[in-house]
Design a protein around this motif. Sequence first.
Motif, short mmCIF file in Angstrom:
data_model
loop_
_atom_site.label_atom_id
_atom_site.label_comp_id
_atom_site.label_asym_id
_atom_site.label_seq_id
_atom_site.Cartn_x
_atom_site.Cartn_y
_atom_site.Cartn_z
N ALA A 95 43.18 35.00 44.56
CA ALA A 95 43.80 35.70 45.49
C ALA A 95 43.47 36.79 46.12
O ALA A 95 44.16 37.61 46.88
CB ALA A 95 44.54 34.46 46.89
N ASP A 96 44.56 37.45 44.99
CA ASP A 96 45.15 38.57 44.83
C ASP A 96 43.91 39.86 45.03
O ASP A 96 43.79 40.53 45.54
CB ASP A 96 46.50 39.07 43.95
N THR A 97 43.31 39.31 44.35
CA THR A 97 41.93 40.30 44.13
C THR A 97 41.38 40.34 45.42
O THR A 97 40.64 41.19 45.69
CB THR A 97 40.58 39.48 42.73
N ALA A 98 41.21 39.33 45.99
CA ALA A 98 40.73 38.90 47.11
C ALA A 98 40.88 39.77 48.45
O ALA A 98 40.79 40.11 49.50
CB ALA A 98 40.34 37.23 47.96
N MET A 99 42.41 39.93 48.98
CA MET A 99 42.76 41.09 49.12
C MET A 99 42.53 42.08 49.69
O MET A 99 43.83 43.22 50.17
CB MET A 99 44.53 39.87 49.48
N TYR A 100 42.70 42.41 48.09
CA TYR A 100 42.99 43.94 47.79
C TYR A 100 41.43 44.39 48.45
O TYR A 100 41.59 45.82 48.75
CB TYR A 100 43.09 44.37 46.57
N VAL A 101 40.11 43.79 47.98
CA VAL A 101 39.58 43.79 48.40
C VAL A 101 39.14 43.62 50.25
O VAL A 101 38.78 44.98 50.92
CB VAL A 101 37.87 42.95 48.21
N ALA A 102 40.13 42.88 50.89
CA ALA A 102 40.30 43.05 51.59
C ALA A 102 40.66 44.26 52.54
O ALA A 102 40.29 44.74 53.61
CB ALA A 102 41.18 41.84 52.72
N LYS A 103 41.78 44.58 52.03
CA LYS A 103 42.87 45.96 52.18
C LYS A 103 41.29 47.31 52.39
O LYS A 103 41.37 47.54 53.06
CB LYS A 103 43.50 46.24 51.27
N ASN A 104 41.27 46.92 51.09
CA ASN A 104 40.13 48.17 50.79
C ASN A 104 39.24 48.29 51.64
O ASN A 104 38.10 49.30 51.85
CB ASN A 104 39.17 47.76 49.48
N ALA A 105 38.64 47.13 52.49
CA ALA A 105 37.74 47.34 53.38
C ALA A 105 37.71 48.05 55.04
O ALA A 105 37.35 48.00 55.65
CB ALA A 105 37.10 45.87 53.81
N GLY A 106 39.56 48.57 55.13
CA GLY A 106 39.63 49.31 55.79
C GLY A 106 40.58 48.18 56.50
O GLY A 106 41.19 48.44 57.43
N ASN A 107 41.01 47.52 56.36
CA ASN A 107 42.70 46.90 56.79
C ASN A 107 42.23 45.26 58.04
O ASN A 107 41.31 45.58 58.54
CB ASN A 107 43.69 47.30 56.94
N ASN A 108 42.66 44.63 57.86
CA ASN A 108 42.88 43.74 59.07
C ASN A 108 41.42 42.89 58.82
O ASN A 108 40.69 42.93 59.59
CB ASN A 108 43.10 44.39 60.45
N ASN A 109 41.69 42.10 57.90
CA ASN A 109 40.60 41.51 57.37
C ASN A 109 40.25 40.57 56.44
O ASN A 109 41.19 40.59 55.75
CB ASN A 109 39.34 42.41 56.45
N ALA A 110 39.77 39.49 56.10
CA ALA A 110 40.35 37.87 55.72
C ALA A 110 38.92 38.51 54.57
O ALA A 110 37.67 38.48 54.69
CB ALA A 110 40.29 37.00 56.23
N ARG A 111 39.27 37.99 53.18
CA ARG A 111 38.15 37.71 52.63
C ARG A 111 38.89 36.43 51.14
O ARG A 111 39.16 36.07 50.98
CB ARG A 111 38.48 38.70 51.14
N LEU A 112 37.28 35.26 51.47
CA LEU A 112 37.45 34.79 50.02
C LEU A 112 36.50 35.24 49.15
O LEU A 112 35.68 35.84 48.69
CB LEU A 112 36.12 33.63 51.10
N PHE A 113 37.37 34.65 48.11
CA PHE A 113 37.27 35.21 46.40
C PHE A 113 35.62 34.32 46.66
O PHE A 113 35.43 33.63 46.54
CB PHE A 113 38.53 34.92 46.37
N GLN A 114 35.25 35.99 45.87
CA GLN A 114 33.70 35.20 45.41
C GLN A 114 33.40 36.34 43.96
O GLN A 114 34.92 37.51 43.15
CB GLN A 114 32.88 36.35 46.21
N PRO A 115 33.60 35.61 42.46
CA PRO A 115 32.81 36.21 41.15
C PRO A 115 32.62 36.80 40.87
O PRO A 115 32.98 38.24 40.44
CB PRO A 115 32.01 35.09 40.23
N ASP A 116 32.58 37.67 42.09
CA ASP A 116 31.13 38.73 42.34
C ASP A 116 32.06 40.32 42.71
O ASP A 116 32.92 41.20 42.61
CB ASP A 116 30.15 39.26 42.21
N LEU A 117 33.24 40.28 43.54
CA LEU A 117 35.08 40.66 43.59
C LEU A 117 35.26 41.48 42.36
O LEU A 117 35.74 42.13 42.83
CB LEU A 117 35.54 39.96 44.83
#
Length: 601
Positions: free
Chosen positions: A576-598
């Motif tokens: 969940a932490d990995t997915a959150m940082y991907v969401a933040k790096n995507a420009g904030n105000n985002n929600a991301r579901l974890f995927q292994p390729d993240l």
Amino acid sequence: MFIAEAFLMMLLHYLPQQTFWMNAFLDATLLVALISPVFYFFLFKPLVTHNRERLEIEETLRQNEEEQFKIMIRASLDGFWITDLRGRFQEVNDAYCVLMGYSREELLKMNVTGIEAMETPKATARHISRVLDTGGDRFETRQRRKDGRILDMEISANYSPLHGGRIYCFSHDITDRKRTEDELKLSAQILSNVSDTVFLLDLDGHFIYLNEAAWKSRGYTQDEMMAMNLHELNTPEQNTQYAQRMKALTEIGQGFFESAHRCKNGTTMPVEVSARVIESGGRKVLLSVIRDITERKRTQELLSENESRLKDLFENLSSGVAVYHVSPDGQDFFISDFNRAAEHIDQVQREDLIGKNVVTVFPGITTIGLLDVFRRVWTSGVAEHFPVSFYQDDRITGWRENYVYKLPNGEIAAIYNDLTKEKQAEEQLQHLAHYDALTGLPNRTLFSDRLQQALATAKRSDAHMALLLLDLDKFKPVNDTLGHAVGDLLLIEVGKRLQACVRESDTVSRLGGDEFVVLLPTLEAEPDAMRVAEKIRNALSQPFVLADHHIGISASIGVAVYPQHGSDERTLTKNADTAMYVAKNAGNNNARLFQPDLLGW
């Protein structure tokens, strides 16, 4: 050599006659030529071979020692790292990588100043110089993980001049210990006005916390009593029961009993102990609320010795006392006397009570079972303690504790105390141990318990559950420009909006700073988790109006679902932490579901 010389003499005999000096030269030359191979094979060659074998053995031992050292460091549960004299990492073990959230390759490209959260680079350089001068140091500092969280660390550093000079450091995470210390400080403020003694001890009897009443009432200084063990404070008679009491406490979780403590002046203080086993800082500790019952004990003795003295003591006791006349069948109890403390506790005048049935004046005693105690004591003549109970009727409410006795004249006496303030303080202490002081949301400890329960339930029922980890975007500028007071108000409102977005069975927790986590213990499928995440994202992106300020923030949300993204707390949280940082790096105000390729972003 003798054989070689004889052979030469024979050889020279057949050579042409030469001068004396030429014969001597030939003799010496031929002798060296014959003896040298002998010396080489029988003396020099074994010596050289022996030295080479010794060097090979020493090199093998050195390599074995280095390999054992490396194995020991890799297996260490504490973090271990080596830096050069400029603070650049030369080696790190796996435990330190996990602790700091970096890979080994990342750390080996960094300087210790890059993770230091308390010292400036100049201060760190001065600290390194001090380690070089003294050979080592042991100190506490704060280091910043890759995810931005700050850890309190205890560091043991040692300098070695080998390999151009290296600094070897062991680090131990003491964040939980520091948090426990902070909680205890807050608890101490709450308990500072409690008149009874409050002990917090480990299960071996060592004091962790004492309120002021604890050491003052026994004549000790705070330092003197903190250095003691409960065995030293108890009387020898009470220590004989210590092991049995501790066994019962750890099995049941709580207990109520009488004991006796030794004061510094040599006197003995009889006490009444209400003890409970609680969790604090990841370990079990004993919370005890202790009351000095010297006066009560004295009262009991005086009542048994001389009933005529009852009235004088009766009126001056700090505890409430009510005396009841009993009907012939032992079923009804009529108030015959009531002391001043009882009037104060129950907010009544004795003149309004005398002669009335206790059930008429205090109807709640039937509900809590105190009336049954009256009847048993009257029948058996054996005194009973009625533990702390919540009393309520149309007029008064509060926590009461009763001791019921049968007097020699056949009447029943109840000695009782109002423990409402103490119970409120105890409940507040329990609340502080499991809830965030600012937002009132479950803290990390309580959230972890609920997550473990949700995982166990999901595994048994083969169901889905989800973890949503979110970090507020643009929160730091709010603190910097509007101040921490407004920032705190914003965190409180964020908590309320999060709770409004989820079900009553879900859990919203504040992990610290502007980081929150949401547990969805029951879930039909992955899309349901993302719908909740989008609902939260939309809710938090709406403006906040606080202290006449219009504040706009958003949230970056990472989602991990059981069992697709992990089957244990650590894996789910990490993903969940990995997915959150991907969401933040995507420009904030985002929600991301974890995927292994993240994992490769």
